[in-house]
Design a protein around this motif. Structure first.
Motif, PDB file in Angstrom:
ATOM      1  N   CYS A  57      39.591  30.058  23.096  1.00  0.00           N
ATOM      2  CA  CYS A  57      40.445  30.979  22.345  1.00  0.00           C
ATOM      3  C   CYS A  57      40.077  32.444  22.522  1.00  0.00           C
ATOM      4  O   CYS A  57      40.827  33.332  22.126  1.00  0.00           O
ATOM      5  CB  CYS A  57      40.404  30.638  20.855  1.00  0.00           C
ATOM      6  SG  CYS A  57      40.862  28.919  20.524  1.00  0.00           S
ATOM      7  N   SER A  58      38.933  32.706  23.129  1.00  0.00           N
ATOM      8  CA  SER A  58      38.499  34.096  23.269  1.00  0.00           C
ATOM      9  C   SER A  58      39.128  34.772  24.481  1.00  0.00           C
ATOM     10  O   SER A  58      39.121  35.986  24.584  1.00  0.00           O
ATOM     11  CB  SER A  58      36.967  34.156  23.400  1.00  0.00           C
ATOM     12  OG  SER A  58      36.570  33.564  24.619  1.00  0.00           O
ATOM     13  N   GLY A  59      39.638  33.976  25.413  1.00  0.00           N
ATOM     14  CA  GLY A  59      40.218  34.548  26.616  1.00  0.00           C
ATOM     15  C   GLY A  59      39.190  34.863  27.686  1.00  0.00           C
ATOM     16  O   GLY A  59      39.518  35.320  28.772  1.00  0.00           O
ATOM     17  N   ARG A  60      37.927  34.602  27.369  1.00  0.00           N
ATOM     18  CA  ARG A  60      36.857  34.886  28.334  1.00  0.00           C
ATOM     19  C   ARG A  60      36.437  33.642  29.095  1.00  0.00           C
ATOM     20  O   ARG A  60      35.883  33.730  30.165  1.00  0.00           O
ATOM     21  CB  ARG A  60      35.643  35.476  27.613  1.00  0.00           C
ATOM     22  CG  ARG A  60      35.881  36.854  27.063  1.00  0.00           C
ATOM     23  CD  ARG A  60      34.603  37.430  26.519  1.00  0.00           C
ATOM     24  NE  ARG A  60      34.044  36.582  25.481  1.00  0.00           N
ATOM     25  CZ  ARG A  60      34.154  36.815  24.182  1.00  0.00           C
ATOM     26  NH1 ARG A  60      34.800  37.867  23.760  1.00  0.00           N
ATOM     27  NH2 ARG A  60      33.611  36.008  23.312  1.00  0.00           N
ATOM     28  N   GLY A  61      36.667  32.506  28.497  1.00  0.00           N
ATOM     29  CA  GLY A  61      36.190  31.275  29.125  1.00  0.00           C
ATOM     30  C   GLY A  61      34.675  31.242  29.098  1.00  0.00           C
ATOM     31  O   GLY A  61      34.024  32.106  28.538  1.00  0.00           O
ATOM     32  N   LYS A  79      45.397  26.365  21.461  1.00  0.00           N
ATOM     33  CA  LYS A  79      46.140  25.416  20.641  1.00  0.00           C
ATOM     34  C   LYS A  79      45.958  23.985  21.158  1.00  0.00           C
ATOM     35  O   LYS A  79      45.681  23.067  20.400  1.00  0.00           O
ATOM     36  CB  LYS A  79      47.619  25.804  20.661  1.00  0.00           C
ATOM     37  CG  LYS A  79      48.476  25.142  19.648  1.00  0.00           C
ATOM     38  CD  LYS A  79      49.886  25.718  19.760  1.00  0.00           C
ATOM     39  CE  LYS A  79      50.716  25.393  18.560  1.00  0.00           C
ATOM     40  NZ  LYS A  79      52.049  25.992  18.630  1.00  0.00           N
ATOM     41  N   LYS A  80      46.089  23.811  22.467  1.00  0.00           N
ATOM     42  CA  LYS A  80      45.999  22.491  23.080  1.00  0.00           C
ATOM     43  C   LYS A  80      44.581  21.914  22.992  1.00  0.00           C
ATOM     44  O   LYS A  80      44.384  20.769  22.584  1.00  0.00           O
ATOM     45  CB  LYS A  80      46.422  22.575  24.547  1.00  0.00           C
ATOM     46  CG  LYS A  80      46.315  21.264  25.290  1.00  0.00           C
ATOM     47  CD  LYS A  80      46.671  21.437  26.750  1.00  0.00           C
ATOM     48  CE  LYS A  80      46.415  20.150  27.503  1.00  0.00           C
ATOM     49  NZ  LYS A  80      46.200  20.375  28.921  1.00  0.00           N
ATOM     50  N   GLU A  81      43.603  22.700  23.372  1.00  0.00           N
ATOM     51  CA  GLU A  81      42.234  22.193  23.482  1.00  0.00           C
ATOM     52  C   GLU A  81      41.533  22.045  22.133  1.00  0.00           C
ATOM     53  O   GLU A  81      40.647  21.213  21.986  1.00  0.00           O
ATOM     54  CB  GLU A  81      41.402  23.106  24.390  1.00  0.00           C
ATOM     55  CG  GLU A  81      41.919  23.191  25.806  1.00  0.00           C
ATOM     56  CD  GLU A  81      41.891  21.852  26.541  1.00  0.00           C
ATOM     57  OE1 GLU A  81      41.014  21.021  26.248  1.00  0.00           O
ATOM     58  OE2 GLU A  81      42.755  21.659  27.420  1.00  0.00           O
ATOM     59  N   CYS A  82      41.914  22.841  21.158  1.00  0.00           N
ATOM     60  CA  CYS A  82      41.186  22.843  19.875  1.00  0.00           C
ATOM     61  C   CYS A  82      41.917  22.109  18.758  1.00  0.00           C
ATOM     62  O   CYS A  82      41.392  22.010  17.639  1.00  0.00           O
ATOM     63  CB  CYS A  82      40.878  24.277  19.458  1.00  0.00           C
ATOM     64  SG  CYS A  82      39.807  25.137  20.631  1.00  0.00           S
TER      65      CYS A  82
END
Length: 117
Positions: A57-61, A79-82
């Motif tokens: 969710c941070s966009g940094r990976g 949304k999908k992964e969490c």
């Protein structure tokens, strides 16, 4: 007529007193539940959500994960992964809040339980 006014005032005062007592019980029950949840009640669930949000969710990976190009990609991946770990945390929180409410003689929505005769 004044006795009607007094009776109505007494009923209102009693109703307000009961509502205030119920609100106070709810506040205490929720505070106790979240103290427990945060300290020891849902540690695995809290950790899983935290890790998932950092990774997706941070966009940094992280750790070689895909670095999302835009906010929509990040939001969709998050949304999908969490979803599952958030659901697990929600269930754990609900379980502890419900148990705490029961200790304060409240049902799931915070209403006072009727005393059995």
């Amino acid at each position: 007529e004044s006795s009607m006014d007094e009776s109505s005032h007494d009923d209102s005062t009693l109703s307000c007193t009961l509502l205030l007592s119920q609100v106070t019980k709810c506040e205490k029950a929720v505070a106790k539940a979240y103290d427990h949840i945060n300290m020891s009640g849902c540690p695995k669930e809290l950790q899983a959500v935290t890790v998932c949000e950092v990774e997706w969710c941070s966009g940094r990976g992280g750790g070689g994960m895909f670095v999302h190009i835009n906010k929509k990609d990040t939001r969709d991946a998050c949304k999908k992964e969490c979803h599952t770990v958030r659901e697990n945390l929600d269930q754990c929180v609900k379980r502890h809040v419900t148990q705490s409410f029961a200790r304060y003689n409240l049902n799931e929505d915070g209403a006072l339980l009727k005393k059995r005769i």
